[in-house]
Enzyme design. Structure first.
Site, short mmCIF file in Angstrom:
data_model
loop_
_atom_site.label_atom_id
_atom_site.label_comp_id
_atom_site.label_asym_id
_atom_site.label_seq_id
_atom_site.Cartn_x
_atom_site.Cartn_y
_atom_site.Cartn_z
N CYS A 244 35.13 -10.89 7.19
CA CYS A 244 34.34 -10.99 8.43
C CYS A 244 33.40 -12.19 8.40
CB CYS A 244 33.56 -9.70 8.64
SG CYS A 244 32.73 -9.07 7.17
N HIS B 282 26.18 -8.64 10.74
CA HIS B 282 25.62 -9.68 9.87
C HIS B 282 24.90 -10.69 10.77
CE1 HIS B 282 28.36 -8.32 6.73
NE2 HIS B 282 29.43 -8.76 7.36
#
Ligand code: NAD
Length: 353
Positions: free
Chosen positions: A144, A224
């Site tokens: 990711c 994130h």
């Protein structure tokens, strides 16, 4: 019309269930089934959706499936035999073990970012290197964080040239269902020994990009956050950087007026749009964070939804490896349309295929 590509999902957790749903929205693909280790709520929902379920190890779980009334269609090997390609979404490190099965059965397989680059030999990001995956037996869709970096850096490098990148990954501690992960109340350098692995991982896709990365883990599960510092080959106004990035539907430039101030707001707009599981598959770049000085040094923030940004990349990787679409731009356009990427209409307005 070419036959639909038959896709099997080996591993049906955070990533696997999203890839399965995305496959089901493609008119050139068919989901032959998913493999589960045990009956649980994810298996229950898959059954409700009419997805055929296979057991990773029937000797351990067949009676458990039977006792709760979930139909098993055989073992994961039975499922893989029916497929043209397997998307392996087993936990980190198990893909390497599973590769032996794919080799034995002569099947193509996609691995996820938890596996080492060497497991597949080719690492993938659709915008950056679609062509590298064409016809391959094994390819790895990068993690990711690396997917988020590759999309951004490919866009910046294509438009302006990039000489050096320094990026800080402020990582979520775990996914919302990862109750055993943390931290709960600390900031953890991860790793302490610098730099982090993310820079070399970006170079498996974009080998010419000079990049140093660091990462910390935080007590959050939502997304994130990346702070990216990059030296561009020319000093350009921030608006020009924004305009260049806006050409990529998988990069969303968050307009200031929306009042999105945090990863919490990024998730909330996903919920308000009715995105399935509130997935924000696009890099979420704060447009007002983009700053470029007179030497071409750029700074910006981007939010990355760890559970979903790799999903469209898996769909494009299937097309590249099977050769059903050799033009990466066409594949990405089809994937974006079917998944509603770059389309901020409420999901309910986007019809399934
Ligand atoms: P997960 O733990 O949510 O799901 C994995 C599933 O595989 C579970 O349902 C597990 O029961 C099942 N499983 C266990 N052993 C298996 C086996 N031998 N064969 C098949 N299935 C098996 O994991 P995840 O978060 O979906 O991660 C899968 C991969 O995707 C990993 O490589 C990970 O690094 C990568 N990835 C994860 C994220 C994320 O944020 N979760 C993001 C990008 C990439």
């Amino acid at each position: 019309m070419v036959d639909k590509i038959k896709v099997a999902l080996n591993g049906y957790g955070t990533i696997g269930k999203r890839v399965a749903d995305a496959v089901r929205r493609q008119d050139d693909m068919e989901l032959v089934g998913i493999a589960k280790t045990k009956p649980d709520y994810e298996a229950y929902v898959a059954a409700k959706k009419g997805i055929p379920i296979y057991a990773v190890d029937p000797s351990k779980s067949e009676s458990k499936f039977k006792s709760v009334g979930l139909t098993l269609n055989g073992s994961s090997e039975d499922m893989i035999k029916k497929a043209d390609i397997v998307v392996d979404c087993a936990p980190e490190g198990l893909g390497e073990e599973n590769k032996k099965i794919y080799e034995k059965l002569g099947k193509k397989a996609i691995f996820q970012g938890g596996e080492e680059h060497e497991v597949a030999g080719t690492s993938f990001n659709a915008a950056a290197n679609y062509d590298k995956a064409i016809g391959k037996q094994f390819v790895r869709v990068v993690s990711c964080n690396t997917t988020g970096l590759c999309r951004l850096l490919y866009g910046l490098d294509t438009a302006f040239g990039v000489t050096k990148v320094r990026a800080t990954m402020m990582r979520r501690g775990g996914d919302p269902d990862d109750i055993k992960r943390g931290p709960i109340n600390a900031i953890v350098p991860d790793p302490i020994k610098l730099p982090s692995h993310h820079g070399p991982d970006v170079q498996t896709v974009l080998p010419h990009i000079k990049i140093d990365t660091v990462a910390v883990k935080l007590p959050t599960t939502l997304m994130h956050m990346h702070y990216v510092n990059a030296n561009l080959k020319k000093a350009v106004p921030a608006q020009e950087v924004a305009a260049a990035l806006k050409q990529y539907p998988r990069i969303w430039l968050i307009p200031a007026w929306l009042g999105i101030k945090s990863t919490g707001d990024c998730v909330e707009i996903g919920r308000d749009l009715g995105r399935p599981r509130y997935d924000m598959m696009e890099n979420c770049v704060w447009e007002e964070s983009i700053a470029v000085d007179s030497t071409g040094e750029l700074n910006l923030f981007q939010g990355i939804h760890q559970e979903s940004d790799v999903i469209p990349e898996n769909i494009d990787c299937i097309r590249a490896m099977t050769g059903i679409e050799k033009d990466g731009k066409k594949s990405m356009a089809k994937t974006n349309k079917t998944l509603g990427i770059g389309n901020f209409n409420p999901w309910t307005l986007i019809p399934p295929q």
